[in-house]
Design a protein around this motif. Structure first.
Motif, mmCIF file in Angstrom:
data_model
loop_
_atom_site.group_PDB
_atom_site.id
_atom_site.type_symbol
_atom_site.label_atom_id
_atom_site.label_comp_id
_atom_site.label_asym_id
_atom_site.label_seq_id
_atom_site.Cartn_x
_atom_site.Cartn_y
_atom_site.Cartn_z
ATOM 1 N N GLU A 3 1.011 -1.011 0.132
ATOM 2 C CA GLU A 3 -0.139 0.065 0.069
ATOM 3 C C GLU A 3 0.880 1.109 0.209
ATOM 4 O O GLU A 3 1.817 1.461 0.738
ATOM 5 C CB GLU A 3 -0.957 -0.048 1.008
ATOM 6 N N PHE A 4 0.566 2.197 -0.698
ATOM 7 C CA PHE A 4 1.563 3.368 -1.096
ATOM 8 C C PHE A 4 0.861 4.415 -0.935
ATOM 9 O O PHE A 4 -0.103 5.024 -1.852
ATOM 10 C CB PHE A 4 2.224 3.144 -2.527
ATOM 11 N N PHE A 5 0.777 5.256 0.334
ATOM 12 C CA PHE A 5 0.058 6.592 0.355
ATOM 13 C C PHE A 5 1.011 7.695 0.119
ATOM 14 O O PHE A 5 2.044 7.555 0.694
ATOM 15 C CB PHE A 5 -0.098 6.715 2.061
ATOM 16 N N SER A 32 -1.107 -1.077 -4.127
ATOM 17 C CA SER A 32 -2.541 -0.305 -3.760
ATOM 18 C C SER A 32 -2.152 1.346 -3.901
ATOM 19 O O SER A 32 -1.683 1.614 -2.700
ATOM 20 C CB SER A 32 -3.254 -0.858 -2.734
ATOM 21 N N TRP A 33 -2.423 1.918 -4.753
ATOM 22 C CA TRP A 33 -2.088 3.405 -4.818
ATOM 23 C C TRP A 33 -3.178 4.054 -3.817
ATOM 24 O O TRP A 33 -4.328 4.042 -4.239
ATOM 25 C CB TRP A 33 -2.143 3.991 -6.104
ATOM 26 N N ALA A 166 -4.149 7.047 11.255
ATOM 27 C CA ALA A 166 -4.459 6.110 12.321
ATOM 28 C C ALA A 166 -3.650 4.992 12.095
ATOM 29 O O ALA A 166 -3.349 4.440 13.248
ATOM 30 C CB ALA A 166 -5.788 5.910 11.809
ATOM 31 N N ARG A 167 -2.886 4.605 11.153
ATOM 32 C CA ARG A 167 -1.981 3.656 10.977
ATOM 33 C C ARG A 167 -0.490 3.813 11.109
ATOM 34 O O ARG A 167 0.296 2.968 11.338
ATOM 35 C CB ARG A 167 -2.187 2.990 9.768
ATOM 36 N N GLY A 178 2.122 -6.066 3.429
ATOM 37 C CA GLY A 178 1.351 -7.090 4.127
ATOM 38 C C GLY A 178 0.423 -6.307 5.357
ATOM 39 O O GLY A 178 0.221 -7.168 6.125
ATOM 40 N N GLY A 179 0.084 -5.319 5.176
ATOM 41 C CA GLY A 179 -0.913 -4.757 5.910
ATOM 42 C C GLY A 179 -0.596 -3.884 7.184
ATOM 43 O O GLY A 179 -0.905 -2.769 7.523
#
Length: 206
Positions: A3-5, A32-33, A166-167, A178-179
């Motif tokens: 995941e790429f924020f 996941s962009w 939040a993460r 991996g989450g």
């Protein structure tokens, strides 16, 4: 999954955006962009960024500039730092990324935004610049900018930004493998490679 924020207003994010794609392809891992507004993160939990910009340590600032250009040279990218407008409002560009994601065009649009801002020193807060990006990609600028101004992409951009905070995120790029395994910045890509190697090894043992 990776995941790429990200926010196109960051030069280090440009580098990571460029460099993580071949890495993910090498391991066969999807990305996941997740477009965000990094200014929203700074305002909420990391306001020291602004103080550092106002009162930089000269020696550190000089080295940071060299470091950025060293990384850009290695990646084969042009990055002008600072550009004529910095910081820049990237809100329209990031909302447009969200609109284009379901069409599978987020990556090419984001790449073109990075290039026109960091490589060509054009102000991506301006509709005319985003329209030029669209023209290069064969995208209808009027349709895209109208869609990007709708409530849904605004809400999604806000939700992505809130989720990053939040993460545990505090800037751009914030990357998860991996989450829950978080990494920050282009220079952490060797660690991401190591994480992917561990995951691949663990998968073979199952």
């Amino acid at each position: 999954m990776i995941e790429f924020f990200f926010d196109c207003s960051s030069p280090w994010t440009y580098l990571a955006f460029h460099n993580i794609q071949p890495l993910a392809a090498e391991f066969g891992v999807p990305i996941s962009w997740r477009p965000i507004l990094v200014g929203g993160i700074f305002n909420t939990i990391n306001p020291t960024v602004y103080a550092a910009r106002e009162r930089p340590v000269p020696a550190k600032a000089r080295y940071s500039g060299k470091d950025l250009q060293d990384w850009a040279r290695l990646a084969g990218l042009r990055i002008r730092m600072p550009p004529s407008v910095f910081p820049v409002s990237s809100v329209k560009a990031m909302r447009a990324c969200i609109v284009l994601a379901p069409e599978g065009r987020l990556v090419e649009f984001a790449r073109a935004v990075f290039e026109i801002y960091w490589g060509e020193d054009q102000d991506i807060s301006q509709d005319r610049v985003l329209s030029e990006v669209c023209a290069r990609l064969g995208i209808d600028a009027g349709v895209l900018l109208e869609a990007a101004a709708a409530p849904e992409p605004k809400a999604q951009l806000r939700a992505n930004t809130d989720e990053a905070i939040a993460r545990g995120g505090f800037g751009s790029p914030t990357i998860f493998v991996g989450g829950d395994d978080m990494y920050f910045g282009n220079d952490r890509l060797p660690l991401i490679r190591a994480a992917l190697e561990r995951a691949t090894t663990a998968g073979k043992r199952r």
